[in-house]
Design an enzyme around this catalytic site. Structure first.
Site, PDB file in Angstrom:
ATOM      1  N   MET A  76      28.139 -35.256 -21.975  1.00 24.94           N
ATOM      2  CA  MET A  76      28.151 -36.145 -23.127  1.00 24.94           C
ATOM      3  C   MET A  76      29.571 -36.375 -23.653  1.00 24.94           C
ATOM      4  SD  MET A  76      24.755 -34.719 -25.125  1.00 24.94           S
ATOM      5  CE  MET A  76      24.793 -36.041 -26.354  1.00 24.94           C
ATOM      6  N   HIS A  77      29.689 -37.367 -24.519  1.00 26.93           N
ATOM      7  CA  HIS A  77      30.864 -37.594 -25.380  1.00 26.93           C
ATOM      8  C   HIS A  77      32.094 -38.171 -24.693  1.00 26.93           C
ATOM      9  CE1 HIS A  77      28.511 -35.111 -28.073  1.00 26.93           C
ATOM     10  NE2 HIS A  77      28.753 -34.008 -27.395  1.00 26.93           N
ATOM     11  N   ASP A 232      23.151 -34.687 -20.844  1.00 28.04           N
ATOM     12  CA  ASP A 232      22.801 -33.543 -20.004  1.00 28.04           C
ATOM     13  C   ASP A 232      21.847 -32.564 -20.674  1.00 28.04           C
ATOM     14  OD1 ASP A 232      24.744 -32.673 -21.823  1.00 28.04           O
ATOM     15  OD2 ASP A 232      26.117 -31.925 -20.294  1.00 28.04           O
TER      16      ASP A 232
END
Length: 482
Positions: A76-77, A232
């Site tokens: 992520m991110h 995830d």
């Protein structure tokens, strides 16, 4: 059959599952992380695509030929900035990059409703502060940016030509109205962007496109649908059947996560608890996040000249839990829950002439467990009741570590067959839902249980004084950090 692809930090993993849910095959391709400056963590987006091709081609062609749909999961991110030609303008800035701490404070000052809109405290790990950093320090790159994609969504673009994302992954950008499950114009404006810079939003099982003709040909598949997928952690939760309110999961991958599904949006930013959308419509989740978990095992094994994680776990078990005074603070990349401290760094304390490699190994396992205990306390402080957690990730292979974690956290740990497969399994399950029309309850079932570990009251009592020293050590270390 169904294909799940997980764009991780250390590797891209591909799995093929049957309609029964059985994992028929899996393959992976390694990735590396660049750290050109302190606090920085970057990857080349092209490496994700290359690794995805390599991982998929590592699957038996006979199985690939039977795939009906593809689901994506991923770290992520990460901020992937694309120009007008859809090519990356710079390396992607990853989830464990800590350079944008100052921009977090500025973002919350510029948009005072940040926490109300997003349900989360602004942290350097999120995507929006990364763009604020680029805007300030690389203005030419920012001016040329036409699209911002998360890692798995850049891979989607390469596979399908489509710019799309899902709710669970997008919730980690700090641009999403998480309760409303829509882009927030206010949050985008606070970083000088608007919805034209964002991909289309979908729920996890939605079809977002089909494989490009050349990709399908290279993979030996039809032009099958590719679904939105999930971040995830949400994908990992689907893989072990964590769907309903109060069900939880402990992920022991590169990072460590305690994940609890929620029937309603329950933010608690004051304690740095993450409150995101789940990968299914009308479901949310809370997380405590620790930036280093199994990565501590890999690092310490290298530092101690131990061949690998299996041998490291064996040394720790040889020493025994609570066997010495050594302490390890597992902050190799800073920390999120509950400290929101990107500048803190790891440390060994209490070393003496009697310290041995096995005792250092024991301290590493205990230190990660103590950090997770800080996180579970934050979740409980948010009103979340946690009595049982399914365990996934590479760290799930060590029963000895499980006994330590269970006793320190005060929860039953459930180990499942296939639990080490991780988020790629959740991606495959979302693909199955799209291809067959089956419900999440039908597809995302819990795999068979292979082991259960209950808290050991005696071990918990012996570790309790070390945990108090651990918490005091964080305060002391925080006071002297650079």
């Amino acid at each position: 059959m169904f294909l799940g692809i997980d764009v991780g930090t250390s590797c891209v993993k591909a799995v093929v599952t049957a309609a029964s849910g059985e994992v028929l095959a899996q393959s992976s391709a390694d990735l590396s992380v660049a750290r050109p400056q302190p606090l920085w963590s970057e990857q080349a987006p092209a490496d994700w695509v290359e690794a995805a091709h390599k991982a998929v081609l590592g699957i038996d062609p006979a199985l690939r030929g039977g795939v009906q749909a593809v689901g994506l999961a991923g770290q992520m991110h990460g901020a992937t900035l694309l120009g007008s030609d859809d090519r990356p303008l710079r390396p992607a800035i990853l989830w464990n990059d800590g350079r944008s701490f100052a921009e977090c404070a500025a973002l919350e000052a510029d948009e005072p409703r940040t926490r109300a809109i997003t349900g989360n405290i602004a942290m350097p790990g999120f995507t929006a502060p990364k763009l604020a950093w680029v805007r300030k320090h690389e203005p030419d790159v920012f001016a040329a940016t036409r699209t911002v994609l998360l890692p798995k969504d850049y891979v989607r673009l390469a596979l399908t030509g489509e710019k799309a994302s899902d709710m669970s992954d997008s919730a980690g950008t700090l641009w999403l109205d998480v309760a409303g499950r829509a882009w927030s114009g206010e949050m985008l404006a606070a970083t000088g962007l608007d919805e034209r810079h964002m991909p289309r939003l979908h729920e996890g099982p939605d079809v977002t496109g089909v494989l490009r003709e050349d990709v399908a040909r290279d993979w030996g598949m039809g032009r099958v649908p590719v679904v939105a997928g999930a971040g995830d952690n949400a994908a990992g939760a689907l893989g072990v059947g964590v769907l309903d309110d109060g069900q939880g999961m402990l992920s022991l991958g590169t990072s460590g996560v305690i994940f609890v599904a929620n029937a309603a949006f329950r933010p608690n930013p004051a304690l740095a608890v993450h409150a995101f959308c789940h990968a299914l419509p009308g479901v949310w989740h809370q997380m405590s996040v620790h930036l280093s978990a199994a990565s501590c095992i890999d690092w310490a094994a290298r530092a101690c000249n131990v061949p690998g994680p299996a041998e490291f776990f064996a040394l720790a078990e040889q020493a025994g839990a609570a066997s010495g005074g050594e302490l390890f603070l597992p902050y190799l990349s800073g920390e999120r829950t509950p400290h929101n401290d990107p500048h803190i760094r790891a440390a060994f304390l209490g070393l003496g002439n009697e310290s041995t490699t096995p005792r250092l190994a024991a301290a590493v396992l205990e230190g990660v467990a103590f950090a997770h205990a800080d996180g579970i306390d934050a979740l409980r402080g948010a009103g979340t009741r946690i009595e049982e957690l399914c365990v996934i990730g590479g760290g799930s292979r060590s029963a000895h570590w499980g006994r330590i974690l269970s006793s320190v956290l005060g929860v039953r740990l459930v180990y499942l067959h296939g639990g080490e497969v991780g988020p790629a399994l959740g991606g495959a399950r979302l693909a199955q839902m799209a291809a067959t029309g089956a419900s999440a309850a039908e597809v995302c079932t819990r795999p068979p249980v292979r082991a259960v570990i209950d808290p050991d009251p005696d071990l918990a009592a012996r570790l309790a004084p070390k945990r108090e020293r651990f918490r005091a050590a964080y305060r002391a270390l925080s006071a002297i950090k650079e």
